[in-house]
Every structure is written in structure tokens, then in C-alpha cells.
Design a protein around this motif. Structure first.
Motif, mmCIF file in Angstrom:
data_model
loop_
_atom_site.group_PDB
_atom_site.id
_atom_site.type_symbol
_atom_site.label_atom_id
_atom_site.label_comp_id
_atom_site.label_asym_id
_atom_site.label_seq_id
_atom_site.Cartn_x
_atom_site.Cartn_y
_atom_site.Cartn_z
ATOM 1 N N TRP A 69 20.719 -35.904 41.027
ATOM 2 C CA TRP A 69 20.272 -37.017 41.887
ATOM 3 C C TRP A 69 21.469 -37.194 42.714
ATOM 4 O O TRP A 69 22.492 -37.687 42.134
ATOM 5 N N LEU A 72 9.646 -25.594 43.190
ATOM 6 C CA LEU A 72 10.823 -26.965 42.973
ATOM 7 C C LEU A 72 9.908 -28.021 43.272
ATOM 8 O O LEU A 72 9.311 -26.783 45.218
ATOM 9 N N GLY A 73 9.500 -28.994 43.781
ATOM 10 C CA GLY A 73 9.244 -29.695 44.776
ATOM 11 C C GLY A 73 9.805 -31.706 44.475
ATOM 12 O O GLY A 73 9.780 -32.055 43.823
ATOM 13 N N PHE A 122 13.255 -25.256 37.156
ATOM 14 C CA PHE A 122 12.572 -26.478 36.615
ATOM 15 C C PHE A 122 13.102 -27.230 35.822
ATOM 16 O O PHE A 122 13.626 -28.402 35.006
ATOM 17 N N LYS A 125 -2.207 -31.913 44.075
ATOM 18 C CA LYS A 125 -0.620 -32.469 44.536
ATOM 19 C C LYS A 125 -0.403 -34.417 44.334
ATOM 20 O O LYS A 125 0.643 -34.366 43.600
ATOM 21 N N VAL A 160 16.366 -29.949 36.757
ATOM 22 C CA VAL A 160 16.717 -31.065 37.344
ATOM 23 C C VAL A 160 17.983 -31.246 36.951
ATOM 24 O O VAL A 160 18.447 -31.481 35.644
ATOM 25 N N HIS A 196 16.516 -39.230 49.545
ATOM 26 C CA HIS A 196 17.002 -38.333 47.781
ATOM 27 C C HIS A 196 17.680 -36.734 48.048
ATOM 28 O O HIS A 196 16.985 -36.349 49.435
ATOM 29 N N GLY A 222 8.016 -48.392 56.014
ATOM 30 C CA GLY A 222 6.626 -49.188 55.073
ATOM 31 C C GLY A 222 5.620 -50.207 55.527
ATOM 32 O O GLY A 222 5.488 -50.713 55.137
ATOM 33 N N THR A 256 6.028 -29.462 39.364
ATOM 34 C CA THR A 256 6.799 -29.367 39.838
ATOM 35 C C THR A 256 7.333 -31.059 39.380
ATOM 36 O O THR A 256 8.779 -31.454 39.320
ATOM 37 N N LEU A 257 6.594 -31.875 39.552
ATOM 38 C CA LEU A 257 6.385 -33.625 38.685
ATOM 39 C C LEU A 257 7.572 -33.534 37.060
ATOM 40 O O LEU A 257 8.139 -33.736 37.030
ATOM 41 N N PHE A 271 1.024 -40.757 48.574
ATOM 42 C CA PHE A 271 1.869 -39.498 49.279
ATOM 43 C C PHE A 271 2.461 -40.676 50.895
ATOM 44 O O PHE A 271 3.223 -41.250 51.615
ATOM 45 N N SER A 272 1.501 -42.061 50.820
ATOM 46 C CA SER A 272 1.969 -43.295 51.839
ATOM 47 C C SER A 272 3.568 -43.949 51.835
ATOM 48 O O SER A 272 4.327 -43.735 51.063
ATOM 49 N N ASP A 273 3.791 -44.195 53.062
ATOM 50 C CA ASP A 273 4.801 -45.325 52.575
ATOM 51 C C ASP A 273 4.529 -46.126 52.641
ATOM 52 O O ASP A 273 4.633 -47.632 53.739
ATOM 53 N N HIS A 274 5.008 -46.823 50.868
ATOM 54 C CA HIS A 274 4.467 -48.452 50.466
ATOM 55 C C HIS A 274 5.640 -49.025 51.494
ATOM 56 O O HIS A 274 6.801 -48.530 51.552
ATOM 57 N N SER A 299 8.726 -31.256 35.958
ATOM 58 C CA SER A 299 10.506 -30.570 35.870
ATOM 59 C C SER A 299 12.010 -32.144 36.470
ATOM 60 O O SER A 299 12.326 -32.586 35.449
ATOM 61 N N GLU A 300 10.845 -33.302 36.495
ATOM 62 C CA GLU A 300 11.446 -34.436 37.214
ATOM 63 C C GLU A 300 11.003 -35.473 36.018
ATOM 64 O O GLU A 300 12.388 -35.890 35.125
ATOM 65 N N GLN A 304 -9.595 -30.238 45.102
ATOM 66 C CA GLN A 304 -8.887 -29.741 44.824
ATOM 67 C C GLN A 304 -7.655 -29.475 45.978
ATOM 68 O O GLN A 304 -5.995 -29.809 45.858
ATOM 69 N N HIS A 334 2.343 -49.287 54.773
ATOM 70 C CA HIS A 334 1.257 -49.228 53.672
ATOM 71 C C HIS A 334 1.834 -50.803 53.045
ATOM 72 O O HIS A 334 2.274 -50.000 52.275
ATOM 73 N N GLN A 360 2.328 -24.454 30.247
ATOM 74 C CA GLN A 360 3.424 -23.438 31.004
ATOM 75 C C GLN A 360 5.011 -23.718 32.014
ATOM 76 O O GLN A 360 5.441 -22.722 31.803
ATOM 77 N N HIS A 361 5.289 -24.610 32.002
ATOM 78 C CA HIS A 361 6.121 -25.432 31.769
ATOM 79 C C HIS A 361 7.666 -24.875 30.747
ATOM 80 O O HIS A 361 7.168 -25.148 29.397
ATOM 81 N N MET A 364 5.671 -41.745 41.202
ATOM 82 C CA MET A 364 5.832 -40.033 41.757
ATOM 83 C C MET A 364 7.295 -39.396 42.686
ATOM 84 O O MET A 364 7.564 -38.213 42.880
ATOM 85 N N LYS A 365 7.522 -40.760 43.464
ATOM 86 C CA LYS A 365 8.516 -40.465 44.168
ATOM 87 C C LYS A 365 9.532 -40.846 43.204
ATOM 88 O O LYS A 365 11.416 -40.394 43.369
ATOM 89 N N PHE A 366 9.639 -41.813 43.025
ATOM 90 C CA PHE A 366 11.608 -42.902 42.930
ATOM 91 C C PHE A 366 11.437 -43.105 41.069
ATOM 92 O O PHE A 366 12.775 -43.653 40.952
ATOM 93 N N VAL A 378 7.912 -35.221 45.797
ATOM 94 C CA VAL A 378 6.308 -36.125 46.462
ATOM 95 C C VAL A 378 7.034 -36.306 47.596
ATOM 96 O O VAL A 378 6.973 -37.957 48.255
#
Lengths: 231, 445
Positions: free
Chosen positions: B238, B194-195, B233, A138, B235, B223, B441, A145-146, A7-10, A148-149, A134, B443, A179-180, A108-110, B197
Motif C-alpha cells: 500500500w 481484487l477488491g 490475489f 460482500k 497484494v 488507500h 464520519g 477479495t478480503l 460500509f458506513s463512514d464511521h 488477499s488482504e 445474498q 455514523h 479457492q484462494h 475490513m477497511k483499515f 471495502v
């Protein structure tokens, strides 16, 4: 370092969209000399490729497919880059290991910045970070949710491979994939006949470590189903 | 000096004869009378006390840790040793801790004018109100208060007005029925539909030319994602092109395949979201330059030696109801930009710049080709809360409706002694938080 916070801004480099990605830089052996462009697309992705052991064993098994490893940890990515350069140099005469390479990135993001719809045949998730707590679930690489991507970048009939030595995480990944609506689990028999399952079980550095400790390895593979009719 | 807190959010029913405002943690409703004056017709204040829910959460976590430790702790015979349990303490922020504000955000009214939907920061909940205009003492009746694990950041309503779609700070999108009881254990009973990150910044419900329904979600990672609905579910696509975070999207009723988006970039974008194509962009960096000031300087840790790095972002972009125009504003500026859209050529150009007496805080589009903005009027002596901006079709021009703006101001001014609405300067809620979404940026590994 064993972990990196997704989740960090790398400081990351990623293309604005898949068409902007310069793949020729990663796979110079597959550049068409007439156009200067790649003759084919990446079709196999190893998400969180670690030290690259899986790619290195997949490379001779799929000589006509381009394989990309994605890894979020900088030092690990640098190591895999060096390792691939050394392999290519040592096997220059046979032109081997031209079809694999690694990218530092946050899948996970890109992921959709790199791959267009239905580009991939296979995605590997080998020994992912279990994120036991727990409230950190995420951060796991498999979430509803991922998925689906991942389904978006996989073509119909494409396969998601998962392997882990953590039973809880295995159960988590299986239940979320089952489940998906766009994934269906492949049978044990299918797994036994698939060469990737064999490679995945024995090739990765994590897998070897688990084997040394005589730990269990949990495997589950899922097929990307066709999209249902849009309602 | 004490003053009435600036209006953080606005909504209206149909034309703007009824307007809803958020001031601090209070939602107020006003109705225009035949005389032109506005009269208060409803009020709801968020009086939720966080300490009980925090206590509950702390106890639960403590219970979980104890259970985990019991498993580990064994005596010499291998039997588990129970540990003494003390009452969970509610953590109290120490000196210097960032202040916690109990703000209300996101105000929308259903198309039929029957329900008002909002979000409360105090318990991270979605609030659903019934608007009952026959109730002469208070038209706002809270029907449902649905708390969530993470703070709601944006909401929208499905086309059949049965479902609220909520996008949260953690990247998850939930669908909740307007009717029915709230769900008490979200983590176990309600999965996100949906989600991303990444922090979600806006969500939009759309129907395409074939009648298929979609959700458009935007995030801090540049995005814009288009997913099917209710089959979220799948997509669809984008929309790639933003280089900075996206803060706001809108799609006009007069050209349904158009989508406008804006955020941390120097440009606002025009898309054909059905075709997945970027059609045009409008670079506003020159236009906004005269309006930038010291409060746009980047935070010191991102500053250069000359101390001249500026950072700004569009807070919100909205489309006019029928006229082919969109309006947007840059955070912490006293100006509203109006762009004319050419649907044939699929382009847009700056049409009008409207100077305002104070910084714009919120912007909404109202039926009848009108806009309403609220202003950061803390130095005005309780004047200039809102401005209505009307499209004048005859002259193809825009004018500030001073009479109507003043009528609302006058109505609000009556509350200058109301403890509920009045604050000291130090207690104003953070009104400018969009630009902080910019990524640096930080990190490396």
C-alpha cells in the motif's frame, strides 16, 4: 446493538500507516524502558473480538505474544477495554493480561493501516455476522477479495481460524478459503492437537451461548501458503 | 435557454487528429481535415431502456422471496401452501425522488487506436467499440456491452490490449476480455479479481523495471493499493500518506517508477510506487484560493455557524507524454495547474497556472505533449467546448492552441439544433461530484 454496517463512514481513529501506530499505549507492560518503544509486535489478531472472551483465554496461553482484538461496535469495545483494565488491576502482582488489548476499528477497511506485511502469526474469525441475504454477502468478513488482504498481513505458515454456528456461513468461508491460492486447509488431526482450536471452541461468549443451546459449532483452519513465483 | 450539453469526457487517437467526446449519452468522433477543420466521423447513442432490466430484476427477487416463503408456509397437515403470484411491478420513482441520469463516462482508446472503451450508467455496463476509420458513415461499431451488478467507476486496459480492467463503485475490480461474448450472469460466472471495502476511484495498469505487471487501485478510504497482475490475489504494497480520499492517479511514460496521486487532500503526491516510497508533495491550497467560490462551500449539514467551511478536491491529474510535467485541476474551478517534475531530485514545483474561461470538467493528456480540457460552457452560447494546451519546448512554456480549439468548437456548434445533444439548464448532468466523496464520519456506531 448486534450489528454495524462495515460500509458506513464511521468516526474512526486509525493510523495513517503501520509505522505511525502508537502500540505502547495499548501494551504498557511491554514497553522497553530504555527506548520507550514496544519490545515486540502484535502477532495475534482477533477480528470482531466481541466481548473479548477469546483474548482473555489466549493471554495466559501465549504470554510472550501480543494479542489484539478488533471490534467495530463502540459500546462493545468500551466494555472489553473496561474488562481488560479490571483484569490487569486484579492480576497486577502476577503482571498478567498485559499482552492483550482491544481497538475500535473497521478491519475490513483499515487492517493494512495497523499491520505491515507478514506481521501476524494467527488471525481469528469467531462467530462472525452471517449476513444471510445474498445481496449483503460482500459485508461478510471472509470474501475472496478480503482474503488477499489477510494473506498480506499474515506471515507464511500463519493460520486463519474460523468458527461459526451457521452451517451456510461455514460452507461459504471454507469454499472461499479453499479457492484462494494463498490458503490451504489444515487437517482435522491438526485441529485436534492445536490449543487455539480448543480455546476458540470454548472461550468466546458466542461459543458458550451456542453450547448452552446445544447448537453445532463448525470449525475450519487454514495455513497461509508461501507466495507462488510471480509471473 | 437551450444549449448543447457540455462535453463530459474526451479521448483522442495518437495525436489529436481524431477526438472522441461524450455529450449527454452520446459518444461522437471527429476527425481533423487537411484544412484544419474538424468533421464528424462517428456517433453512438445509448438508447438502452432500463425498465426491462429493472422488471427482470424485480421479478427475480419476487421469485426468490416466493420460494423462501413457500418453505415457511405450511398448512395444518404440514404441506407447503403455494401462494398466488402476480406480475412484478416496476417501481416508479415518486415525486421528489433524486433524478436518474443515463450518463456515459470513462472514455479510453487502446494504444493501437483500434478500440474505444467506455462505460454506460444506464445498465452499469462496459462498452467496447471497434474504431473502423474505413467506414465513412460511422467509425464506431459496438462490439460488446458487458453489464455489471455495480456501476463501473474507472477502467484501464492491460499492456497486451486483450483485457479491460474495471473498478466499480462497490469496491470490486473485474477483468474482462475485449474479445468474446458478454457474460450474462456476472454474479455466478465472474468473480472480482481484487477488491477494496470502499468505493474505487481509479485504476492503473503498470509494468515495473523487471517486467512484472501490477494493478494500482485507489479508493475513498485514502488507500492506494498495488497488487500483482494477473496474480491479483497477491497484494504487493500500500502507498500510505493520503489523509483524504484519492480521486486520480497517473504514471508518466518518461519515468515509469513515478506515480502521481491527488484527491481530497490539499496536496498532490509524488511516489516511487516500485519502492513504495513517498518522494514529495505539492501543497496547492494557496494557489487555488483565488479560484474558489460559493460552490465550494460545504453542504449545510457540515457547515459551521459562520458558513465559511469550504471543501474542494482535485478531480484529475495527468502527465505529459514526453515533457517532465504533470497537470491537474480542482473541481469547479477555471484553472489548470502545471507542475514541473525534477526526476533527479525527485521533486516537483508549480510551473504554470493556466486560466480558462469556464470551469474545467475533464482533462486528458495527448501524444505530442499536449493537453485537452473540456469546459462547463453552458453560459457561452455554444462556444468554448474544449481547449488544447500545447507545450512549447523551445520556450519551455505552455500556450492555448486557439485555432485548433476553435475548430472543434465550430464543428460542435453545428449541432445546436440536434435534440440528442441540446438540453435545458435544468437537465445538465451532475458535472461536479468528486468533492462529495469527502467523508464526514457521520455514523458514530
Amino acid at each position: 446493538r448486534a450489528h454495524s454496517n462495515p460500509f458506513s463512514d464511521h468516526q474512526l481513529e486509525y493510523p495513517e500507516c503501520p509505522a505511525d501506530m502508537d502500540w505502547a499505549r495499548l501494551y504498557p507492560g511491554f514497553v522497553d524502558s530504555a527506548t520507550g518503544k514496544l519490545s515486540r509486535e502484535v502477532t495475534i489478531a482477533d477480528i470482531g473480538c466481541g466481548f473479548g472472551g477469546l483474548m482473555i483465554d489466549l493471554s495466559p496461553a501465549f504470554p510472550q505474544e501480543l494479542i489484539l482484538g478488533m471490534e467495530i461496535r463502540v459500546q462493545v469495545t468500551n466494555y472489553v477495554e473496561d474488562r481488560i483494565i479490571a483484569l490487569r488491576t486484579n492480576h497486577a502482582r502476577e503482571q498478567q493480561y498485559q499482552n492483550i488489548n482491544v481497538l475500535r476499528g473497521n478491519a475490513m477497511k483499515f487492517l493494512p493501516n495497523f499491520f505491515h506485511k507478514a506481521q501476524l502469526n494467527k488471525m481469528f474469525f469467531c462467530f462472525p455476522d452471517p449476513h444471510f441475504k445474498q445481496r449483503k454477502h460482500k459485508a461478510r468478513i471472509v470474501t475472496s477479495t478480503l482474503l488477499s488482504e489477510y494473506a498480506y498481513v499474515l506471515k507464511e505458515g500463519g493460520v486463519v481460524y474460523t468458527i461459526t454456528d451457521v452451517e451456510d456461513l461455514h460452507n461459504w468461508m471454507v469454499s472461499h478459503l479453499e479457492q484462494h491460492p494463498l490458503f490451504k486447509r489444515l487437517s482435522k488431526e491438526w485441529e485436534q492437537n492445536d490449543k487455539c482450536v480448543e480455546i476458540m471452541t470454548n472461550a468466546t461468549e458466542e461459543g458458550k451461548k451456542v453450547a448452552r443451546k446445544q447448537g453445532a459449532k463448525y470449525i475450519a483452519c487454514f495455513e497461509r501458503l508461501p507466495d507462488p513465483e510471480i509471473i | 435557454m437551450a444549449f448543447i450539453h457540455p462535453i463530459q469526457a474526451l479521448a483522442t487517437i495518437g495525436n489529436d487528429s481524431i477526438i472522441f467526446t461524450v455529450v449527454k449519452n452520446v459518444i461522437m468522433a471527429f476527425q481533423q481535415q487537411s484544412s484544419g477543420e474538424y468533421k464528424q466521423i462517428g456517433e453512438w447513442a445509448d438508447t438502452y431502456d432500463r425498465s426491462d432490466s429493472i422488471k427482470e430484476k424485480v421479478s427475480k427477487e419476487q421469485e426468490r422471496q416466493i420460494q423462501e416463503n413457500i418453505k415457511k408456509q405450511k398448512d395444518n397437515e404440514g404441506n407447503s401452501v403455494p401462494k398466488k403470484v402476480s406480475q412484478a411491478k416496476v417501481p416508479v420513482p415518486g415525486p421528489g425522488a433524486p433524478r436518474i441520469y443515463s450518463c456515459i463516462r470513462n472514455l479510453i482508446v487502446t494504444k493501437n487506436g483500434g478500440k474505444l472503451i467506455s462505460c454506460a450508467d444506464s445498465d452499469k455496463s462496459v462498452l467496447i467499440f471497434k474504431i473502423d476509420l474505413s467506414n465513412k458513415t460511422n467509425c464506431l461499431e459496438l462490439l460488446k456491452r458487458q453489464p455489471f451488478p455495480k456501476r463501473p467507476n474507472a477502467i484501464t486496459i492491460s499492456d497486451d490490449e486483450s483485457t479491460v480492467i474495471m473498478a466499480d463503485k462497490f469496491g470490486d475490480v473485474y477483468s474482462i476480455p475485449i474479445e468474446g461474448e458478454p457474460i450474462t450472469n456476472i454474479n455466478e460466472e465472474l468473480d472480482p479479481i481484487l477488491g477494496h471495502v470502499s468505493m474505487l476511484t481509479d485504476v492503473l495498469f503498470k509494468t515495473d523495471s523487471k517486467g512484472k505487471r501490477f494493478l494500482i487501485t485507489t479508493d475513498r478510504d485514502e488507500h492506494i493499493k498495488v497488487s500483482h497482475f494477473p496474480q491479483s490475489f497477491i497484494v504487493d504494497k500500500w502507498l500510505f500518506g493520503h489523509k483524504e480520499f484519492v480521486s486520480s492517479v497517473c504514471s508518466p511514460a518518461w519515468k515509469s517508477n513515478f506515480l502521481f496521486s491527488a484527491g481530497g487532500d490539499d496536496s498532490v503526491y509524488l511516489w516511487d510506487w516500485e519502492a513504495g516510497k513517498k518522494l514529495a508533495e505539492f501543497n496547492y491550497s494557496e494557489a487555488v484560493k483565488p479560484y474558489l467560490g460559493d460552490n465550494h462551500l460545504a453542504p449545510s449539514r457540515f457547515q459551521n455557524e459562520n458558513n465559511d467551511v469550504i471543501e474542494y478536491a482535485v478531480s484529475k491529474i495527468v502527465a505529459f507524454s514526453t515533457a517532465p510535467y504533470v497537470a491537474f485541476f480542482v473541481e469547479a474551478t477555471k484553472v489548470l495547474f502545471i507542475l514541473k517534475v525534477d526526476s533527479e531530485k525527485e521533486t516537483f514545483t508549480l510551473s504554470k497556472t493556466i486560466d480558462l474561461p469556464y470551469n474545467v470538467i475533464s482533462l486528458e493528456s495527448v501524444q505530442g505533449d499536449e493537453l485537452v480540457v473540456s469546459l462547463d460552457n453552458r453560459d457561452s452560447g455554444n462556444n468554448d467546448f474544449v481547449k488544447f494546451i500545447k507545450y512549447d519546448a523551445a520556450n519551455d512554456d505552455f500556450t492555448v492552441d486557439d485555432a485548433k480549439s476553435k475548430a472543434v468548437d465550430t464543428c460542435l456548434k453545428q449541432f445546436s439544433n440536434s435534440e440528442k445533444l441540446v438540453v435545458e439548464s435544468a437537465d445538465v448532468y451532475p458535472l461536479y461530484s468528486i468533492t462529495t466523496l469527502k467523508k464526514h464520519g457521520e455514523h458514530y456506531s
